[in-house]
Design a protein around this motif. Structure first.
Motif, PDB file in Angstrom:
ATOM      1  N   ILE A   1      10.789  26.869  18.011  1.00 27.95           N
ATOM      2  CA  ILE A   1      10.570  26.552  19.423  1.00 27.95           C
ATOM      3  C   ILE A   1      11.791  26.959  20.245  1.00 27.95           C
ATOM      4  N   SER A   2      12.987  26.692  19.732  1.00 23.93           N
ATOM      5  CA  SER A   2      14.212  27.074  20.436  1.00 23.93           C
ATOM      6  C   SER A   2      14.324  28.589  20.582  1.00 23.93           C
ATOM      7  N   ALA A   3      13.958  29.330  19.552  1.00 25.72           N
ATOM      8  CA  ALA A   3      13.992  30.786  19.638  1.00 25.72           C
ATOM      9  C   ALA A   3      13.013  31.290  20.690  1.00 25.72           C
ATOM     10  N   GLY A   4      11.851  30.672  20.773  1.00 29.14           N
ATOM     11  CA  GLY A   4      10.885  31.037  21.806  1.00 29.14           C
ATOM     12  C   GLY A   4      11.412  30.753  23.201  1.00 29.14           C
ATOM     13  N   ILE A   5      12.073  29.614  23.364  1.00 22.73           N
ATOM     14  CA  ILE A   5      12.675  29.275  24.654  1.00 22.73           C
ATOM     15  C   ILE A   5      13.786  30.263  24.994  1.00 22.73           C
ATOM     16  N   ASN A   6      14.604  30.630  23.998  1.00 11.69           N
ATOM     17  CA  ASN A   6      15.643  31.662  24.191  1.00 11.69           C
ATOM     18  C   ASN A   6      15.027  32.939  24.736  1.00 11.69           C
ATOM     19  N   PHE A   7      13.973  33.395  24.088  1.00 11.44           N
ATOM     20  CA  PHE A   7      13.327  34.646  24.485  1.00 11.44           C
ATOM     21  C   PHE A   7      12.806  34.578  25.918  1.00 11.44           C
ATOM     22  N   VAL A   8      12.142  33.492  26.267  1.00  7.43           N
ATOM     23  CA  VAL A   8      11.569  33.363  27.611  1.00  7.43           C
ATOM     24  C   VAL A   8      12.668  33.339  28.670  1.00  7.43           C
ATOM     25  N   ILE A   9      13.749  32.630  28.410  1.00  6.61           N
ATOM     26  CA  ILE A   9      14.844  32.564  29.382  1.00  6.61           C
ATOM     27  C   ILE A   9      15.486  33.933  29.556  1.00  6.61           C
ATOM     28  N   ILE A  10      15.762  34.634  28.466  1.00  4.10           N
ATOM     29  CA  ILE A  10      16.379  35.960  28.548  1.00  4.10           C
ATOM     30  C   ILE A  10      15.450  36.940  29.244  1.00  4.10           C
TER      31      ILE A  10
END
Length: 129
Positions: free
Chosen positions: A72-81
């Motif tokens: 989930i954190s990796a997905g949030i990272n991707f969306v923010i970037i």
């Protein structure tokens, strides 16, 4: 000389390079720190009393822990970037492209260009070997 430089800037070569540098260096570090220090603890709290966080363990070995919170954190990272790159680089680039392209360049569509190429090729005599 300046027209060539303008064409170079507006064709996307500089934009591709800028996106790679920005995503690879600055924003990744900032967003990773944000998710590791703010988002991960919030997601881990969903795991309840489990000290490993939000996920489940397949066997008694800690190595078999499936860490759903990290995904989930990796997905949030991707969306923010992706959002930062889009709003900081892509939107201004598209705006500049619309502003600086001549009206003839802006109106030319793929179909029109292909039709023109077809007509030019049709006018040429066939080369026989």
């Amino acid at each position: 000389m300046l027209k060539g430089f303008k064409d170079f800037l507006l064709k996307g070569n500089v934009l591709d390079l800028a996106v790679a540098v920005v995503v690879g260096a600055a924003f990744t570090a900032i967003v990773t720190a944000f998710t590791e220090n703010i988002i991960n603890p919030l997601i881990a709290s969903l795991g309840g009393a489990d000290e490993m966080g939000f996920g489940f363990q397949i066997t008694d070995s800690p190595e078999t822990f499936v860490n759903i919170g990290a995904v989930i954190s990796a997905g949030i990272n991707f969306v923010i970037i992706a959002a930062v790159v889009y709003f900081i680089l892509i939107v201004p680039y598209n705006h500049a492209k619309e502003r600086f392209l001549t009206t003839e360049e802006a109106k030319a569509t793929d179909i029109e260009l292909l039709t023109e190429i077809r007509d030019l090729l049709a006018d040429r005599p066939l080369a026989r070997e």
